[in-house]
Design a protein around this motif. Structure first.
Motif, PDB file in Angstrom:
ATOM      1  N   ALA A 249       7.744   8.712  14.236  1.00 18.95           N
ATOM      2  CA  ALA A 249       7.886   9.687  14.852  1.00 18.95           C
ATOM      3  C   ALA A 249       7.851   9.806  16.493  1.00 18.95           C
ATOM      4  N   HIS A 250       7.030   9.102  16.828  1.00 20.95           N
ATOM      5  CA  HIS A 250       7.245   8.791  18.622  1.00 20.95           C
ATOM      6  C   HIS A 250       8.566   8.166  18.888  1.00 20.95           C
ATOM      7  N   ARG A 251       8.927   7.126  18.228  1.00 21.76           N
ATOM      8  CA  ARG A 251      10.028   6.385  18.490  1.00 21.76           C
ATOM      9  C   ARG A 251      11.170   7.245  18.633  1.00 21.76           C
ATOM     10  N   HIS A 252      11.247   8.251  17.376  1.00 16.25           N
ATOM     11  CA  HIS A 252      12.667   9.059  17.601  1.00 16.25           C
ATOM     12  C   HIS A 252      12.466  10.343  18.317  1.00 16.25           C
ATOM     13  N   GLY A 253      11.190  10.795  18.938  1.00 14.88           N
ATOM     14  CA  GLY A 253      10.874  11.777  19.574  1.00 14.88           C
ATOM     15  C   GLY A 253      10.793  12.986  18.652  1.00 14.88           C
ATOM     16  N   VAL A 254      10.663  12.839  17.241  1.00 19.53           N
ATOM     17  CA  VAL A 254      10.419  13.970  16.331  1.00 19.53           C
ATOM     18  C   VAL A 254       9.165  14.553  16.421  1.00 19.53           C
ATOM     19  N   THR A 255       9.025  15.877  16.826  1.00 20.57           N
ATOM     20  CA  THR A 255       7.794  16.431  16.884  1.00 20.57           C
ATOM     21  C   THR A 255       7.654  17.713  16.045  1.00 20.57           C
ATOM     22  N   THR A 256       8.613  17.854  15.092  1.00 21.53           N
ATOM     23  CA  THR A 256       8.707  19.094  14.167  1.00 21.53           C
ATOM     24  C   THR A 256       8.274  18.794  12.687  1.00 21.53           C
ATOM     25  N   ARG A 257       8.094  17.735  12.531  1.00 23.86           N
ATOM     26  CA  ARG A 257       7.896  17.390  11.055  1.00 23.86           C
ATOM     27  C   ARG A 257       6.395  16.730  10.887  1.00 23.86           C
ATOM     28  N   GLU A 258       5.404  17.033  11.553  1.00 18.03           N
ATOM     29  CA  GLU A 258       4.255  16.568  11.323  1.00 18.03           C
ATOM     30  C   GLU A 258       3.563  16.358  10.067  1.00 18.03           C
ATOM     31  N   ALA A 259       3.888  17.728   9.209  1.00 20.26           N
ATOM     32  CA  ALA A 259       3.164  17.510   7.984  1.00 20.26           C
ATOM     33  C   ALA A 259       4.023  16.668   6.928  1.00 20.26           C
ATOM     34  N   GLN A 260       5.351  16.350   7.253  1.00 16.89           N
ATOM     35  CA  GLN A 260       6.118  15.487   6.598  1.00 16.89           C
ATOM     36  C   GLN A 260       5.748  13.906   6.865  1.00 16.89           C
ATOM     37  N   PHE A 261       5.697  14.005   8.273  1.00 19.29           N
ATOM     38  CA  PHE A 261       5.098  12.380   8.417  1.00 19.29           C
ATOM     39  C   PHE A 261       3.822  11.864   7.869  1.00 19.29           C
ATOM     40  N   HIS A 262       2.599  13.096   8.037  1.00 13.31           N
ATOM     41  CA  HIS A 262       1.429  12.900   7.433  1.00 13.31           C
ATOM     42  C   HIS A 262       1.507  12.445   5.902  1.00 13.31           C
ATOM     43  N   MET A 263       2.550  13.307   5.170  1.00 17.31           N
ATOM     44  CA  MET A 263       2.768  12.979   3.624  1.00 17.31           C
ATOM     45  C   MET A 263       3.212  11.571   3.434  1.00 17.31           C
ATOM     46  N   ALA A 264       4.173  11.108   4.315  1.00 21.27           N
ATOM     47  CA  ALA A 264       4.780   9.953   4.334  1.00 21.27           C
ATOM     48  C   ALA A 264       3.776   8.709   4.500  1.00 21.27           C
ATOM     49  N   SER A 265       2.938   9.015   5.299  1.00 18.73           N
ATOM     50  CA  SER A 265       1.720   8.136   5.754  1.00 18.73           C
ATOM     51  C   SER A 265       0.613   7.734   4.600  1.00 18.73           C
ATOM     52  N   GLU A 266       0.511   9.021   3.944  1.00 16.87           N
ATOM     53  CA  GLU A 266      -0.593   8.867   2.931  1.00 16.87           C
ATOM     54  C   GLU A 266       0.090   8.217   1.530  1.00 16.87           C
ATOM     55  N   VAL A 267       1.386   8.714   1.383  1.00 21.24           N
ATOM     56  CA  VAL A 267       2.039   7.945   0.222  1.00 21.24           C
ATOM     57  C   VAL A 267       2.131   6.412   0.338  1.00 21.24           C
ATOM     58  N   ALA A 268       2.563   5.906   1.525  1.00 21.46           N
ATOM     59  CA  ALA A 268       2.571   4.626   1.766  1.00 21.46           C
ATOM     60  C   ALA A 268       1.185   3.683   1.638  1.00 21.46           C
ATOM     61  N   ALA A 269      -0.063   4.377   2.191  1.00 21.75           N
ATOM     62  CA  ALA A 269      -1.090   3.986   2.085  1.00 21.75           C
ATOM     63  C   ALA A 269      -1.588   3.909   0.690  1.00 21.75           C
ATOM     64  N   SER A 270      -1.289   5.000   0.115  1.00 22.75           N
ATOM     65  CA  SER A 270      -1.541   4.901  -1.557  1.00 22.75           C
ATOM     66  C   SER A 270      -0.631   3.850  -2.222  1.00 22.75           C
ATOM     67  N   ILE A 271       0.308   3.577  -2.080  1.00 19.51           N
ATOM     68  CA  ILE A 271       1.163   2.588  -2.613  1.00 19.51           C
ATOM     69  C   ILE A 271       0.440   1.206  -2.412  1.00 19.51           C
ATOM     70  N   ALA A 272       0.279   0.847  -0.927  1.00 20.03           N
ATOM     71  CA  ALA A 272      -0.359  -0.103  -0.380  1.00 20.03           C
ATOM     72  C   ALA A 272      -1.819  -0.574  -1.412  1.00 20.03           C
ATOM     73  N   ALA A 273      -2.557   0.542  -1.478  1.00 21.72           N
ATOM     74  CA  ALA A 273      -3.554   0.431  -2.328  1.00 21.72           C
ATOM     75  C   ALA A 273      -3.757  -0.166  -3.439  1.00 21.72           C
ATOM     76  N   SER A 274      -2.680   0.002  -4.074  1.00 21.24           N
ATOM     77  CA  SER A 274      -2.561  -0.445  -5.322  1.00 21.24           C
ATOM     78  C   SER A 274      -2.648  -2.241  -5.581  1.00 21.24           C
ATOM     79  N   THR A 275      -2.789  -2.760  -4.210  1.00 22.90           N
ATOM     80  CA  THR A 275      -2.919  -4.290  -4.145  1.00 22.90           C
ATOM     81  C   THR A 275      -4.324  -4.518  -3.681  1.00 22.90           C
ATOM     82  N   ALA A 276      -5.342  -3.630  -3.638  1.00 21.21           N
ATOM     83  CA  ALA A 276      -6.515  -3.830  -3.101  1.00 21.21           C
ATOM     84  C   ALA A 276      -7.295  -4.176  -4.410  1.00 21.21           C
ATOM     85  N   ALA A 277      -8.296  -5.067  -4.099  1.00 22.24           N
ATOM     86  CA  ALA A 277      -9.265  -5.423  -5.298  1.00 22.24           C
ATOM     87  C   ALA A 277      -9.951  -3.964  -5.813  1.00 22.24           C
ATOM     88  N   HIS A 278     -10.278  -4.213  -7.248  1.00 23.04           N
ATOM     89  CA  HIS A 278     -10.639  -2.921  -7.797  1.00 23.04           C
ATOM     90  C   HIS A 278     -11.998  -3.274  -8.540  1.00 23.04           C
TER      91      HIS A 278
END
Length: 167
Positions: free
Chosen positions: A138-167
């Motif tokens: 968002a910062h790289r591209h100067g996008v300041t009007t899509r905060e909720a969408q960037f937050h959603m993308a961050s949460e989804v990516a983190a949850s995908i990566a979490a599938s590789t953590a020890a359970h």
């Protein structure tokens, strides 16, 4: 035309793999990836080997209904070029209704979409899942009007990566 695009993607992946294989040993061998950094990279250590990590990520991507575009085996591409590279696999996926919102804010954001996650094994044998921090995008591209969408993308990516953590 699609063949040209595939060739261009393969060439870019090979160039990236070559760049990684020739990086200074301090960066490649002695420094563990940060969980988040000013470089815009987020890294999570996997509890599994490269193949199992990739399988888990792809399974979670599919379970979330996210479009999976491509898997690029960078170490295989490097081997074809006569270069040895530890296992390195790039996964490309995305949610077009979400991702295109970033590009409508700034078309240049298309450089960072669809999402890419890299799975690689470091010199000590640890397997890592890394991706670009969406706040950094968002910062790289100067996008300041899509905060909720960037937050959603961050949460989804983190949850995908979490599938590789020890359970």
């Amino acid at each position: 035309m699609p063949n040209c695009i595939a060739q261009a993607c393969s060439a870019a992946a090979l160039a990236f793999a070559m760049m990684l294989s020739q990086a200074p040993h301090v960066a490649a061998e002695g420094v563990k990836p940060a969980a988040s950094s000013t470089s815009g990279v987020i890294a999570r250590k996997s509890a599994y080997g490269v193949e199992e990590t990739v399988a888990r990520l792809k399974k979670d991507i599919a379970a979330k209904g996210i479009v999976f575009f491509q898997e690029i085996d960078q170490s295989a591409l490097a081997a074809k070029a006569g270069i040895e590279l530890r296992p390195s696999i790039l996964l490309i996926f995305g949610n077009p209704p979400l991702g295109t919102q970033f590009m409508t804010a700034n078309p240049q954001a298309g450089l960072d979409w669809p999402v890419r996650m890299l799975v690689y094994r470091d010199a000590q044998g640890a397997v890592w899942v890394v991706w670009t921090d969406f706040a950094w995008i968002a910062h790289r591209h100067g996008v300041t009007t899509r905060e909720a969408q960037f937050h959603m993308a961050s949460e989804v990516a983190a949850s995908i990566a979490a599938s590789t953590a020890a359970h």
